[in-house]
Design a protein around this motif. Structure first.
Motif, PDB file in Angstrom:
ATOM      1  N   ASP A 129       0.780  -1.257   0.000  1.00 54.30           N
ATOM      2  CA  ASP A 129       0.000   0.000   0.000  1.00 54.30           C
ATOM      3  C   ASP A 129       0.808   1.301   0.000  1.00 54.30           C
ATOM      4  OD1 ASP A 129       0.344  -1.137   2.594  1.00 54.30           O
ATOM      5  OD2 ASP A 129      -1.060   0.274   3.450  1.00 54.30           O
ATOM      6  N   ASP A 137      -3.248  -2.982  -0.605  1.00 51.35           N
ATOM      7  CA  ASP A 137      -2.107  -3.782  -0.139  1.00 51.35           C
ATOM      8  C   ASP A 137      -1.654  -4.784  -1.189  1.00 51.35           C
ATOM      9  OD1 ASP A 137      -3.162  -2.476   2.080  1.00 51.35           O
ATOM     10  OD2 ASP A 137      -2.456  -4.007   3.463  1.00 51.35           O
ATOM     11  N   SER A 172       1.520  -7.410   6.510  1.00 55.32           N
ATOM     12  CA  SER A 172       0.243  -6.852   6.970  1.00 55.32           C
ATOM     13  C   SER A 172      -0.792  -6.846   5.854  1.00 55.32           C
ATOM     14  CB  SER A 172       0.455  -5.416   7.465  1.00 55.32           C
ATOM     15  OG  SER A 172       0.806  -4.568   6.395  1.00 55.32           O
ATOM     16  N   LYS A 202      -6.109  -9.960  10.779  1.00 53.41           N
ATOM     17  CA  LYS A 202      -6.224  -8.512  10.587  1.00 53.41           C
ATOM     18  C   LYS A 202      -7.605  -8.204  10.005  1.00 53.41           C
ATOM     19  CE  LYS A 202      -4.244  -4.577   8.177  1.00 53.41           C
ATOM     20  NZ  LYS A 202      -3.084  -4.030   7.467  1.00 53.41           N
ATOM     21  N   TYR A 208      -8.327   2.123  11.307  1.00 62.47           N
ATOM     22  CA  TYR A 208      -7.045   2.429  10.648  1.00 62.47           C
ATOM     23  C   TYR A 208      -7.021   3.816  10.011  1.00 62.47           C
ATOM     24  CZ  TYR A 208      -6.920  -2.749  10.644  1.00 62.47           C
ATOM     25  OH  TYR A 208      -6.982  -4.077  10.982  1.00 62.47           O
ATOM     26  N   PHE A 211      -3.966   6.182  10.447  1.00 63.20           N
ATOM     27  CA  PHE A 211      -2.745   5.598   9.873  1.00 63.20           C
ATOM     28  C   PHE A 211      -2.671   5.869   8.373  1.00 63.20           C
ATOM     29  CE2 PHE A 211      -0.696   2.214   7.497  1.00 63.20           C
ATOM     30  CZ  PHE A 211       0.461   1.935   8.199  1.00 63.20           C
ATOM     31  N   ARG A 212      -3.805   5.739   7.716  1.00 63.92           N
ATOM     32  CA  ARG A 212      -3.788   5.943   6.257  1.00 63.92           C
ATOM     33  C   ARG A 212      -3.450   7.388   5.937  1.00 63.92           C
ATOM     34  NH1 ARG A 212      -8.900   1.932   4.779  1.00 63.92           N
ATOM     35  NH2 ARG A 212      -7.910   0.078   5.687  1.00 63.92           N
ATOM     36  N   LYS A 225     -11.037  -2.599   1.841  1.00 60.17           N
ATOM     37  CA  LYS A 225     -10.117  -3.731   1.848  1.00 60.17           C
ATOM     38  C   LYS A 225     -10.815  -5.027   2.252  1.00 60.17           C
ATOM     39  CE  LYS A 225      -6.029  -0.808   2.581  1.00 60.17           C
ATOM     40  NZ  LYS A 225      -4.690  -0.672   3.210  1.00 60.17           N
ATOM     41  N   GLN A 229      -8.993  -8.247   3.986  1.00 61.67           N
ATOM     42  CA  GLN A 229      -8.989  -8.180   5.448  1.00 61.67           C
ATOM     43  C   GLN A 229     -10.264  -8.816   5.992  1.00 61.67           C
ATOM     44  OE1 GLN A 229      -8.299  -4.001   6.306  1.00 61.67           O
ATOM     45  NE2 GLN A 229      -6.183  -4.130   5.605  1.00 61.67           N
ATOM     46  N   LYS A 256      -5.180  -7.672  15.003  1.00 56.89           N
ATOM     47  CA  LYS A 256      -5.254  -6.237  14.736  1.00 56.89           C
ATOM     48  C   LYS A 256      -6.640  -5.866  14.211  1.00 56.89           C
ATOM     49  CE  LYS A 256      -3.173  -2.862  11.711  1.00 56.89           C
ATOM     50  NZ  LYS A 256      -2.654  -2.703  10.403  1.00 56.89           N
ATOM     51  N   SER A 282      -3.957   3.065  15.057  1.00 59.27           N
ATOM     52  CA  SER A 282      -4.002   4.525  15.038  1.00 59.27           C
ATOM     53  C   SER A 282      -5.313   5.092  15.591  1.00 59.27           C
ATOM     54  CB  SER A 282      -3.772   5.013  13.615  1.00 59.27           C
ATOM     55  OG  SER A 282      -4.709   4.441  12.727  1.00 59.27           O
ATOM     56  N   TYR A 321       1.641   3.207  19.590  1.00 53.55           N
ATOM     57  CA  TYR A 321       2.234   4.529  19.394  1.00 53.55           C
ATOM     58  C   TYR A 321       2.558   5.173  20.733  1.00 53.55           C
ATOM     59  CZ  TYR A 321       0.454   3.594  14.778  1.00 53.55           C
ATOM     60  OH  TYR A 321       0.209   2.990  13.573  1.00 53.55           O
TER      61      TYR A 321
HETATM   62  N1  PBG Z   1      -0.521  -2.407   5.175  1.00 56.86           N
HETATM   63  C1  PBG Z   1      -1.365  -1.495   5.721  1.00 56.86           C
HETATM   64  C2  PBG Z   1      -1.341  -1.267   7.168  1.00 56.86           C
HETATM   65  N2  PBG Z   1      -0.333  -1.619   8.020  1.00 56.86           N
HETATM   66  C3  PBG Z   1      -0.691  -1.146   9.294  1.00 56.86           C
HETATM   67  C4  PBG Z   1      -1.935  -0.533   9.186  1.00 56.86           C
HETATM   68  C5  PBG Z   1      -2.751   0.131  10.266  1.00 56.86           C
HETATM   69  C6  PBG Z   1      -2.040   0.613  11.464  1.00 56.86           C
HETATM   70  C7  PBG Z   1      -2.797   1.611  12.266  1.00 56.86           C
HETATM   71  O1  PBG Z   1      -3.968   1.947  11.994  1.00 56.86           O
HETATM   72  O2  PBG Z   1      -2.182   2.100  13.224  1.00 56.86           O
HETATM   73  C8  PBG Z   1      -2.349  -0.609   7.863  1.00 56.86           C
HETATM   74  C9  PBG Z   1      -3.602   0.009   7.384  1.00 56.86           C
HETATM   75  C10 PBG Z   1      -4.491  -0.733   6.507  1.00 56.86           C
HETATM   76  O3  PBG Z   1      -4.531  -1.957   6.485  1.00 56.86           O
HETATM   77  O4  PBG Z   1      -5.205  -0.043   5.784  1.00 56.86           O
END
Ligand code: PBG
Length: 335
Positions: A129, A137, A172, A202, A208, A211-212, A225, A229, A256, A282, A321
């Motif tokens: 990603d 991803d 991931s 996951k 998330y 994070f994005r 996703k 996922q 996760k 996140s 974090y």
């Molecule tokens: N490879 C993507 C990835 N690796 C870690 C996170 C999320 C981590 C977070 O939200 O802190 C994500 C986001 C997603 O799957 O869209």
């Protein structure tokens, strides 16, 4: 387990809560700095520190400052740091070739950290990603996420990261069969001691979001996703995925997000007894921070309680974090 509870007053549970000493003696779980993995965001440049609006207190750091962060983490006793690159949008393509460029941002950061702070374990993110013009991803063709072609790309990415000195690879992406393919390739290339922490369970989660933003993937991502996922409604499926990834050669398994999925963590740990991890993602961080910044909760106490909950559920360690903040609180005896 056979319960042995005499009626009150023969048993009075408050006896063991009477003083700090008795509470310490009867405490079932502990939280220490050994239980923390610190995810950090790396960007290009030098001396650059860039705040992330949706994650107050978290910054994207250029490689020189990531090295400083790793030094700080090591000084606090945090065993591992996990790198997430913020990739220049100009380097994002449909074939994601930047992902296995030996000199990409993530690989440069791995080398710089291992040169300066060899004792800290460096974990990576194995997923396309950050490099994908489509934001997914996996590789995309005609709107479909391609599984086997993506696995081939992830293998190339894994080898480049292992070559750069990564200690733990963190796939991931949720493609099927990637752990086995990565393990075979690592063995074939002589990287016999590189660990794999599979993001095995996951979920397709709304947690998330921040994070994005942090890795700059929000803009690129079209759709969701959910074809790779997991469905947040599922639990048995998580156990099957964990078993599959352990069988294929994962050394460590992750659930996760974290706090909304403590039931899954508990099932995973009690079923397999394998090294088990959670990612306090996140959105979980943002919720705690935002409430703390508003003065609505005691941020430090909620943070430590949330981390202890992961330990109680069965985690060996947590990606969070909060890692440096938690380490400082624990060193100050506030755990
Ligand atoms: N490879 C993507 C990835 N690796 C870690 C996170 C999320 C981590 C977070 O939200 O802190 C994500 C986001 C997603 O799957 O869209």
């Amino acid at each position: 387990m056979r319960l042995t509870v005499a009626p009150t007053p023969t048993s009075r549970f408050r006896r063991l809560r009477k003083s700090a000493a008795l509470r310490a003696l009867s405490q079932e779980n502990t939280l220490s700095v050994n239980d923390l993995i610190w995810p950090v965001f790396v960007r290009d440049g030098n001396g650059v520190r860039e705040p992330i609006a949706s994650m107050p207190g978290v910054e994207r750091l250029s490689v020189d400052l990531i090295v400083k962060a790793a030094e700080e983490a090591a000084a606090l006793g945090i065993p591992a740091i996990c790198l997430f690159p913020y990739t220049d949008p100009a380097l994002k393509t449909d074939d994601c070739a930047e992902a296995w460029n030996p000199d990409n941002l993530a690989n440069r950061a791995i080398r710089a950290i291992k040169a300066a702070v060899p004792e800290i374990a460096v974990m990576t993110d194995v997923a396309l990603d950050p490099y994908n013009a489509q934001g997914h991803d996996g590789l995309v063709r005609d709107g479909i996420i391609l599984n086997d072609e993506t696995v081939e790309a992830l293998v190339k990415m894994s080898l480049a990261q292992a070559e750069a000195g990564a200690d733990i690879l963190g796939p991931s992406d949720m493609m099927d069969g990637r752990i086995g393919a990565m393990r075979a390739a690592l063995e074939g290339a002589g990287h016999k001691d590189v660990a794999i922490m599979s993001y095995a369970a996951k979920y397709a989660s709304a947690f998330y979001g921040p994070f994005r933003d942090a890795v700059g993937a929000s803009g690129a991502l079209k759709g969701d996703k959910k074809t790779y996922q997991m469905n947040p409604a599922n639990s048995d499926e998580a156990l099957r995925l964990i078993e599959r990834d352990l069988t294929e050669g994962a050394d460590m398994v992750m659930v996760k997000p974290g706090m909304p999925y403590l039931d899954i963590i508990h099932r995973v740990k009690t079923t397999f007894g394998a090294p088990t991890y959670a990612y306090q993602v996140s959105g979980e961080y943002a919720m705690i921070r935002a409430a703390a910044l508003n003065g609505w909760i005691d941020g430090d106490r909620v943070m430590l309680e949330s981390l202890m909950a992961f330990r109680r559920a069965g985690c060996d360690a947590v990606l969070t974090y909060f890692a440096p903040q938690a380490a400082r609180a624990l060193h100050a005896g506030r755990g």
